[in-house]
Design a protein around this motif. Structure first.
Motif, mmCIF file in Angstrom:
data_model
loop_
_atom_site.group_PDB
_atom_site.id
_atom_site.type_symbol
_atom_site.label_atom_id
_atom_site.label_comp_id
_atom_site.label_asym_id
_atom_site.label_seq_id
_atom_site.Cartn_x
_atom_site.Cartn_y
_atom_site.Cartn_z
ATOM 1 N N SER A 189 7.218 -50.515 83.461
ATOM 2 C CA SER A 189 7.750 -51.664 83.925
ATOM 3 C C SER A 189 8.864 -51.554 84.424
ATOM 4 C CB SER A 189 7.617 -52.624 82.579
ATOM 5 O OG SER A 189 8.336 -52.077 81.636
ATOM 6 N N LEU A 190 9.667 -50.361 84.614
ATOM 7 C CA LEU A 190 10.982 -50.173 84.864
ATOM 8 C C LEU A 190 11.724 -51.122 85.979
ATOM 9 C CD1 LEU A 190 13.486 -48.671 83.378
ATOM 10 C CD2 LEU A 190 13.152 -46.888 85.223
ATOM 11 N N ALA A 191 10.661 -51.377 87.065
ATOM 12 C CA ALA A 191 10.909 -52.249 88.186
ATOM 13 C C ALA A 191 11.626 -53.676 87.791
ATOM 14 C CB ALA A 191 9.937 -52.128 89.052
ATOM 15 N N ALA A 192 11.117 -54.079 86.825
ATOM 16 C CA ALA A 192 11.336 -55.350 86.444
ATOM 17 C C ALA A 192 12.647 -55.623 86.055
ATOM 18 C CB ALA A 192 10.412 -55.967 85.142
ATOM 19 N N TYR A 193 13.756 -54.275 85.770
ATOM 20 C CA TYR A 193 15.114 -54.410 85.031
ATOM 21 C C TYR A 193 15.722 -54.308 86.230
ATOM 22 C CZ TYR A 193 12.645 -54.165 80.615
ATOM 23 O OH TYR A 193 11.803 -54.345 79.605
ATOM 24 N N VAL A 194 15.529 -53.983 87.388
ATOM 25 C CA VAL A 194 16.532 -53.587 88.541
ATOM 26 C C VAL A 194 17.136 -54.721 89.263
ATOM 27 C CG1 VAL A 194 16.518 -52.798 91.155
ATOM 28 C CG2 VAL A 194 14.952 -51.639 89.485
ATOM 29 N N ALA A 195 16.541 -56.040 89.285
ATOM 30 C CA ALA A 195 17.165 -56.947 90.063
ATOM 31 C C ALA A 195 16.725 -58.300 89.409
ATOM 32 C CB ALA A 195 16.895 -56.933 91.509
ATOM 33 N N THR A 196 17.645 -59.518 89.633
ATOM 34 C CA THR A 196 17.333 -60.832 89.231
ATOM 35 C C THR A 196 17.608 -62.007 90.508
ATOM 36 O OG1 THR A 196 19.532 -61.167 88.492
ATOM 37 C CG2 THR A 196 17.879 -60.413 86.962
ATOM 38 N N SER A 197 17.231 -62.950 90.412
ATOM 39 C CA SER A 197 17.788 -63.758 91.493
ATOM 40 C C SER A 197 18.176 -65.190 90.675
ATOM 41 C CB SER A 197 16.600 -64.187 92.257
ATOM 42 O OG SER A 197 15.432 -64.906 91.514
ATOM 43 N N THR A 198 19.107 -65.916 91.626
ATOM 44 C CA THR A 198 19.118 -67.394 91.289
ATOM 45 C C THR A 198 18.689 -68.202 92.400
ATOM 46 O OG1 THR A 198 21.431 -66.766 92.486
ATOM 47 C CG2 THR A 198 21.230 -66.462 89.817
ATOM 48 N N ASP A 199 19.273 -69.343 92.649
ATOM 49 C CA ASP A 199 18.957 -70.310 93.436
ATOM 50 C C ASP A 199 19.315 -69.984 94.957
ATOM 51 O OD1 ASP A 199 17.890 -71.966 91.697
ATOM 52 O OD2 ASP A 199 18.975 -73.710 92.050
#
Lengths: 642, 642
Positions: free
Chosen positions: A429-439
């Protein structure tokens, strides 16, 4: 501290679930999952490949060989008591393996073979569930202890917490017909709420985990009852509902309430799992005091109770945190699972609050604890991750189960084998820790060759590719693949270790692009109405560096560590071969800090001296995460100056 | 290495037994016992008084309160299984208490009240013995494990070893009609020989102790079968007759044979007890190879695996020795019983070979481990003896039983309560470690106000009184009380720590006496045809000194310890009060080694500086053995220079 920003999503809220392990309903940052991010190259892609092609198979074969899956068959057929195999928490390893499989099925997209294995094990687990939802192979039958009769050590709720996390992973990734795992989890969770609800048994489990499991199951299924039950469990900690034990109730965080805790303490995996569940509860219930306390605890724990590797837990005896500054490298327990728990805790705080310090710590822990555990071939593991090995261990037997805490070499399996399946689910599941988003923005926290395709909160589609040789060098190129209609902001984490940080923005034709660029302590921000072909080029200084310890850490006084980028390096006796120090007594070596470090491909070299003979040599250090890959060795991370 | 010098005695061989715990049939030095030596004043006399008037009573009341003596009553009356109290080795605490009582009865000369207590407990123990000699409250009955079925953890032979030592103490000190304890021991020892003899069960006990017990019982009763059985047990160690355990067979010294061992390893009490028994066996069987190996092991263990206090055992988890140079002060286990075991081992080597290094180590261990354990009032104890306490502990509850290993304050009793009765038997018999004799000489190894009345091997009567303020100063005056017919040699140990050593000999009239005086590295020897009133005046330099650690001991790099004479000193936060450093953060303090140490009455003062604020003060250090006497505190023995 604000607890605002309820998440709306670019894709309609209520549409397909996101393939993430943690999906808070509010927070500063919104997680991107396996649907949004793919790791395409470099160290992490290699590790994911080995995990998928070797580790999963390895884990399943040991689960079968040791009889831990068969326990469910015995429970179904009316067998068990003395026929049951493994420790009291053996069920949980099966659930962690299911979780890993679920992520891997989604990551690889189409794998009938993995899918078949997954369904086959789910069937065996589901068959053992009792009509009222109870599911555990160790309690409740004639000749076994009564259900919930040994909350201190029985691990029943702990096991269910892992069942819930597996079900959540499956729920959020399943592309095929329902296999029934979520229904199994729901029946068990309903029973837990019935038994331990507001009017039920006012106790907690000796090993936290059900808290994160229930909170996430509640989020995934939109079932507030589970979140409330998670809150009850979090709030019950610290009220001495568990019996006292030799290491005191602090061992299972039942001595002080979570909100009144100063720093993580007691068993390091338990402490991190509980703190993670508490962030989930704080986020879902808008409990700002609890969240503030948890981020204060995180800060103090990282500053005072965490190894340079990110490892946590100084005690072998109780697998526990030491006191402030108690960080012996040679007796470092630094359990792999505690590292994973620390990533879980840091990640939840990052989503809730933002802050590069959380992503920095995740990076440090991933490179220097989680990646240290498995061998190159993914078939042997460290349970404890010592920072100092005084005598080379014996060669490991790949067919022999090991005690948990010996650190001389990676072992194929353990009597307490929490770590191998824990690394498996984390890497899958490592790809889930790479990036985030905002509005209006995309934040990249971990650097790897990756493709990111997502929709921001404002509905804008974003598609970028990331190219880097991280951690070997600090250059990162983000290429934008689609024109955007409006401005959005690309944020790149600026690691605290980077001595230098530069960023530039180029159009497809190579010319400088007009963009608003902000360089702050923790990030590089580039805002622009991006065009296809735009490239954001960031460069972070990764010169090798000597790290002095905090003078309050007694155990490494008069020593330095060698770091390069996010990677802690280690001196191995193996690397003395062929130098003037070949045959030197390892304990007699010191580092000459007046001589410059030498940047090598894949390592760093330093000038060492034999304290007794005066002999000197320039010796290569290896990334700590690969130590002992070439066989037994003496090793140290903190190298004496004196 | 010679193993000659079979002991003849001044009193006829075969006459009344000597009141000593160890009575080899050969060796370089002959022990003097409680008949020969009385400690009359100073620190050790105070400790013996407290031991006799408070500790013994305290131990018995807890043995009764916890039901560990009553177990024997239950065994007699046919009760027990789930009614049995205490851990598997609870019987042994009763035996150690009996041993302590036996010595104390002899030490105090006439104590009908102690004698009555002794006999009353012996009666209860004897009643529980089975017709074939078996004696253990934990095994062999319906609902219990079979006899000898759990040699790894059951401690049956360990308990009997303590029974034998108690019987030996009684046999060698009993002035009154037989109470039957020796007969109980003989029946049990005969059974052990039947079951574990040359053709019997080829196994050992997981906790060594039966070896010393059998060897000494054999010596005391002139029964060679027991000595041979002790030899069998010693020789069987290292042949993997015990099952493997998490900490490996090294934990109970069943990985390598005793003679092939390099250094003590594994559980530190087990290791010392086994080594002690092995010296006994080597001595009785004339096994020079074994004795040479044991003295080599002793040297390496003291050099590389022993704390500056004499404490042994670096690991809490397995109560075990660490590897060479693994000596963390903050995680020092340094179990009180391991210190006592180390005294036992050193004492046996001293008797066998002579050598001031053994007596030096006994002194270091007595002053800084054994004396550290009990409180001033003799009613609470340290089980583990940390060298660094980071946070003050809570006040102890005198009514509450404690886990074993917490070191913040002394506790009245432990779930594993080996240490309190072990200190009690050691202090009650302490006079037996003061002096030895040879054919023409008396050797004084430990300094205290004492009277010594003995007969040398050549039949010459010797009577001397020793006067000293040891360890507060290094002056020792030995006054000869009787004229001698011929020359004899008085040897006084010259401690390795003494920077300076002088000796002079005076006649009763104060004039210098003619004597042959030899000052060597380890002793001062004075030979003369002594006259009543002669005084030998020795003076050993006890200026406070800074001790640098071996640079290979990682955990105390950049630190120094403060010693004065045989006494290690400690910095306690309590002593910051009223100085310019009051309120300073303990972890921020360093010592200024450029400033001289100040010799105080009862302590030493050093100049400390706050690393952060720069504040400085001269602060008194206390003898380590009295730390925490004034309540909870932060404490450290190794003080940072950096």
């Amino acid at each position: 501290m604000t607890l605002t920003t309820a998440h709306t999503t670019g894709t309609d809220a209520g549409s397909a679930p996101r393939a993430v392990p943690v999906d808070p309903s509010s927070g500063v940052l919104r997680p991107l999952g396996l649907d949004d991010v793919t790791i395409t190259g470099g160290l992490w892609a290699r590790r994911q490949h080995v995990n998928g092609t070797a580790t999963l198979d390895h884990v399943e074969s040991w689960l079968e060989r040791e009889g831990w899956i068969r326990n469910f068959d015995l429970a179904t057929s009316g067998g068990l008591p003395s026929g049951r195999r493994g420790r009291e928490f053996a069920d949980s390893e099966v659930y962690k393996y299911l979780e890993a499989l679920a992520w891997e099925i989604r990551r690889t997209g189409d794998s009938p073979w993995l899918e078949e294995r997954f369904r086959s094990i789910v069937d065996r687990v589901a068959a053992a569930q009792e009509p009222d939802g109870y599911l555990n192979t160790r309690f409740g039958r004639p000749g076994q202890g009564d259900r919930w009769s040994d909350l201190e050590w029985g691990h029943e709720l702990y096991c269910l917490g892992h069942l819930f996390q597996a079900a959540v992973a499956r729920h959020r990734t399943q592309a095929t017909a329902d296999d029934g795992l979520v229904a199994v989890a729901v029946r068990a969770a309903d029973l837990v709420c019935d038994v331990f609800g507001p009017d039920g048994l006012q106790r907690v489990c000796g090993h936290a985990e059900v808290e994160v499991g229930l909170a996430e199951l509640g989020r995934a299924l939109g079932n507030d009852r589970y979140v409330k039950q998670a809150r009850l469990f979090v709030e019950r900690h610290g009220h001495q509902s568990l019996a006292d034990v030799e290491w005191s109730r602090g061992y299972f965080q039942d001595d002080v309430t979570v909100v009144e805790t100063d720093a993580l303490h007691g068993h390091a995996v338990r402490a991190n799992y509980l703190a993670s569940g508490a962030v989930d509860v704080a986020t879902e219930t808008g409990d700002a005091d609890l969240l503030r306390s948890l981020s204060d605890q995180w800060r103090r724990t990282i500053d005072r109770r965490t190894y340079v590797t990110g490892g946590q837990g100084s005690h072998h005896q109780d697998e526990a945190f030491g006191q402030d500054w108690e960080l012996p490298p040679d007796r470092a327990y630094s359990e792999t699972c505690a590292g994973i728990g620390s990533v879980m805790f840091s990640w939840r705080l990052l989503l809730a609050q933002g802050g590069s310090e959380y992503a920095d710590q995740i990076e440090r822990t991933l490179f220097n604890v989680v990646e240290t555990s498995p061998s190159d071939d993914g078939r042997s593991f460290y349970y404890a991750n010592t920072l100092h090995q005084r005598t080379p261990g014996a060669e490991a037997d790949p067919e022999t189960i090991s005690p948990r805490a010996h650190s001389s070499l990676r072992a194929p399996w353990f009597e307490v084998s929490c770590c191998p399946p824990n690394t498996a689910r984390t890497f899958a599941s490592l790809a889930a820790y790479v990036a985030t988003s905002t509005d209006h923005g995309l934040q990249i926290h971990q650097y790897a060759d990756a493709s990111i395709r997502t929709v921001l909160g404002d509905g804008q589609r974003v598609a970028v590719d990331v190219a880097t040789s991280w951690p070997d060098d600090g250059d990162v190129i983000v290429t934008v693949l689609e024109d955007s209609a409006d401005d959005w902001t690309l944020s790149l984490r600026r690691p605290a270790w980077a001595t230098d940080a530069r960023v530039s923005v180029h159009r497809a034709d190579g010319q400088a692009a007009r963009a608003e660029t902000v360089v702050s302590a923790g990030e590089l921000r580039v805002s622009r109405t991006f065009r296809a072909g735009d490239r954001v080029v960031a460069s972070f200084g990764t010169s090798p560096r000597l790290t002095k310890p905090d003078p309050r850490v007694d155990a490494v006084r008069g020593c330095v560590a060698v770091e390069r980028g996010p990677v802690v390096h280690a001196l191995e006796s193996t690397d003395l071969r062929g130098t003037a120090l070949e045959g030197a007594t390892f304990a007699d070596l010191r580092i000459d800090v007046a001589e410059p470090l030498v940047d090598l491909a894949g390592g760093v070299a330093a000038t060492l001296q034999d304290r007794v003979t005066g002999d000197r040599a320039v010796v290569a250090l290896v990334p700590y995460h690969r130590w002992a890959s070439r066989g037994p060795s003496e090793m140290r991370v903190w190298i004496p100056v004196l």
